[in-house]
Design an enzyme around this catalytic site. Structure first.
Site, PDB file in Angstrom:
ATOM      1  N   GLY A  46      19.870  32.763   5.212  1.00  0.00           N
ATOM      2  CA  GLY A  46      21.323  32.692   5.203  1.00  0.00           C
ATOM      3  C   GLY A  46      21.856  33.516   4.046  1.00  0.00           C
ATOM      4  O   GLY A  46      21.116  33.819   3.102  1.00  0.00           O
ATOM      5  N   GLN A  51      27.802  36.093  -2.331  1.00  0.00           N
ATOM      6  CA  GLN A  51      26.511  36.484  -2.925  1.00  0.00           C
ATOM      7  C   GLN A  51      26.375  38.007  -3.017  1.00  0.00           C
ATOM      8  O   GLN A  51      25.538  38.512  -3.764  1.00  0.00           O
ATOM      9  CB  GLN A  51      25.345  35.893  -2.131  1.00  0.00           C
ATOM     10  N   CYS A  94      17.697  29.513  -3.165  1.00  0.00           N
ATOM     11  CA  CYS A  94      18.912  30.319  -3.046  1.00  0.00           C
ATOM     12  C   CYS A  94      18.616  31.711  -3.579  1.00  0.00           C
ATOM     13  O   CYS A  94      18.020  31.849  -4.652  1.00  0.00           O
ATOM     14  CB  CYS A  94      20.047  29.673  -3.849  1.00  0.00           C
ATOM     15  N   LEU A  95      19.042  32.717  -2.830  1.00  0.00           N
ATOM     16  CA  LEU A  95      18.800  34.096  -3.249  1.00  0.00           C
ATOM     17  C   LEU A  95      19.522  34.415  -4.559  1.00  0.00           C
ATOM     18  O   LEU A  95      19.143  35.356  -5.252  1.00  0.00           O
ATOM     19  CB  LEU A  95      19.238  35.071  -2.144  1.00  0.00           C
ATOM     20  N   HIS A 136      24.628  24.684   3.088  1.00  0.00           N
ATOM     21  CA  HIS A 136      24.333  25.467   1.874  1.00  0.00           C
ATOM     22  C   HIS A 136      25.279  26.680   1.796  1.00  0.00           C
ATOM     23  O   HIS A 136      25.841  26.970   0.732  1.00  0.00           O
ATOM     24  CB  HIS A 136      22.862  25.898   1.925  1.00  0.00           C
ATOM     25  N   GLU A 137      25.468  27.368   2.923  1.00  0.00           N
ATOM     26  CA  GLU A 137      26.323  28.574   2.929  1.00  0.00           C
ATOM     27  C   GLU A 137      27.797  28.210   2.778  1.00  0.00           C
ATOM     28  O   GLU A 137      28.546  28.900   2.063  1.00  0.00           O
ATOM     29  CB  GLU A 137      26.123  29.381   4.219  1.00  0.00           C
ATOM     30  N   HIS A 140      28.652  27.674  -0.709  1.00  0.00           N
ATOM     31  CA  HIS A 140      28.891  28.936  -1.439  1.00  0.00           C
ATOM     32  C   HIS A 140      30.352  29.386  -1.317  1.00  0.00           C
ATOM     33  O   HIS A 140      30.928  29.893  -2.274  1.00  0.00           O
ATOM     34  CB  HIS A 140      28.010  30.062  -0.888  1.00  0.00           C
TER      35      HIS A 140
HETATM   36  O1  GNR Z   1      16.873  31.912   2.151  1.00  0.00           O
HETATM   37  C1  GNR Z   1      17.315  30.783   1.924  1.00  0.00           C
HETATM   38  N1  GNR Z   1      16.539  29.701   2.228  1.00  0.00           N
HETATM   39  C2  GNR Z   1      17.015  28.410   2.245  1.00  0.00           C
HETATM   40  C3  GNR Z   1      16.086  27.385   2.314  1.00  0.00           C
HETATM   41  C4  GNR Z   1      16.499  26.066   2.359  1.00  0.00           C
HETATM   42  C5  GNR Z   1      17.842  25.775   2.325  1.00  0.00           C
HETATM   43  C6  GNR Z   1      18.784  26.788   2.235  1.00  0.00           C
HETATM   44  C7  GNR Z   1      18.374  28.104   2.201  1.00  0.00           C
HETATM   45  S1  GNR Z   1      19.554  29.373   2.117  1.00  0.00           S
HETATM   46  C8  GNR Z   1      18.647  30.603   1.306  1.00  0.00           C
HETATM   47  C9  GNR Z   1      19.432  31.902   1.233  1.00  0.00           C
HETATM   48  C10 GNR Z   1      20.673  31.700   0.405  1.00  0.00           C
HETATM   49  O2  GNR Z   1      20.690  31.670  -0.785  1.00  0.00           O
HETATM   50  N2  GNR Z   1      21.785  31.515   1.067  1.00  0.00           N
HETATM   51  O3  GNR Z   1      22.919  31.288   0.394  1.00  0.00           O
HETATM   52 NI    NI Z   2      22.324  30.347  -1.489  1.00  0.00          NI
END
Ligand code: GNR
Ligand code: NI
Length: 173
Positions: A46, A51, A94-95, A136-137, A140
Site C-alpha cells: 500500500g 508518503q 511502513c515504507l 493503515h493507508e 496516513h
Molecule cells: O508495505 C506495507 N506493508 C504493510 C504490512 C502490514 C500492514 C500495513 C502495511 S502497509 C505497508 C506500506 C505502507 O507503508 N503503506 O503506507
Molecule cells: Ni505506511
C-alpha cells in the site's frame, strides 16, 4: 511511469491531514499510476500520497500474493462507512518507517467507500490483510502512523531512533 522518493520519519509532512481531490482527473490518475510504480518498486502492499509528499486523499493498494496476478486498487477520498466489532492483529510495517515492525490491533473488517481510478463511486468490504491495509493507508491521510497505535514507550523509542538517524545523516541538508 515514475518512481517517486518516499519520505520517512521524522519528516513533519507525514503528520499533515491530506485534502480531498475535487475529482479524479488526468493529474490524479497520473499520481495513482506513479504511486503504483513506486509501491511495486519499494516493494510494499500500500502507499498513501503523503508518503510521496503529496497531501491529497489518494492511496493505492495491492495485497495480491507474489505468485498471483497483480490486483491494483486506486482509491481517492476514501471513507470507512462501517467497521466490525471483531478485531484482528497484524504485524505492520511502513515504507516511511523502514525496518520497524510491530503488532497492531484493528477492526477485522471494514466497508470502504471511495472514488476509483475511473472516478466512479465504489464500495469494498475488506477483510483480513486488505482491511488492515485500508486502515493503515487511511490513517496516513489523517497524519496518523501505525506507531501511534502502540504504547507511548514503543512509539517514543522509534521516533527517537529515526530522529537520531536523520541527525547522523545530516537531517535537513
Ligand atoms: O508495505 C506495507 N506493508 C504493510 C504490512 C502490514 C500492514 C500495513 C502495511 S502497509 C505497508 C506500506 C505502507 O507503508 N503503506 O503506507
Ligand atoms: Ni505506511
Amino acid at each position: 511511469m515514475a518512481i517517486l522518493p518516499i519520505i520517512e520519519l521524522p519528516d513533519p509532512r507525514l503528520r499533515l491531514v491530506s485534502e480531498p481531490v475535487p475529482a479524479v482527473d488526468a493529474a490524479v490518475r497520473q499520481l495513482m499510476d506513479d504511486m503504483l510504480d513506486t509501491m511495486y518498486d519499494a516493494p510494499g502492499i500500500g502507499l498513501a500520497a503523503i508518503q510521496v509528499a503529496v497531501p491529497k486523499r489518494v492511496l493505492v493498494i495491492d495485497v495480491a500474493k507474489e505468485d498471483a496476478p497483480p490486483a491494483p486498487l486506486c482509491v481517492a477520498n476514501p471513507e470507512i462507512v462501517w467497521a466490525s466489532d471483531e478485531k484482528n492483529v497484524y504485524q505492520e510495517g511502513c515504507l516511511s518507517i523502514p525496518e520497524y515492525y510491530e503488532d497492531v490491533e484493528r477492526p477485522q473488517k471494514v466497508r470502504v467507500r471511495f472514488l476509483n481510478r475511473d472516478g466512479q463511486i465504489q464500495e469494498i468490504e475488506a477483510d483480513g490483510l486488505l482491511a488492515t491495509c485500508f486502515q493503515h493507508e487511511i490513517d496516513h491521510l489523517n497524519g496518523v502512523l501505525f506507531i501511534d497505535h502502540l504504547s507511548r514507550l514503543k512509539r517514543d523509542r522509534v521516533q527517537k531512533k529515526f530522529v537520531k538517524a536523520a541527525r547522523l545523516r545530516g537531517g535537513d541538508e
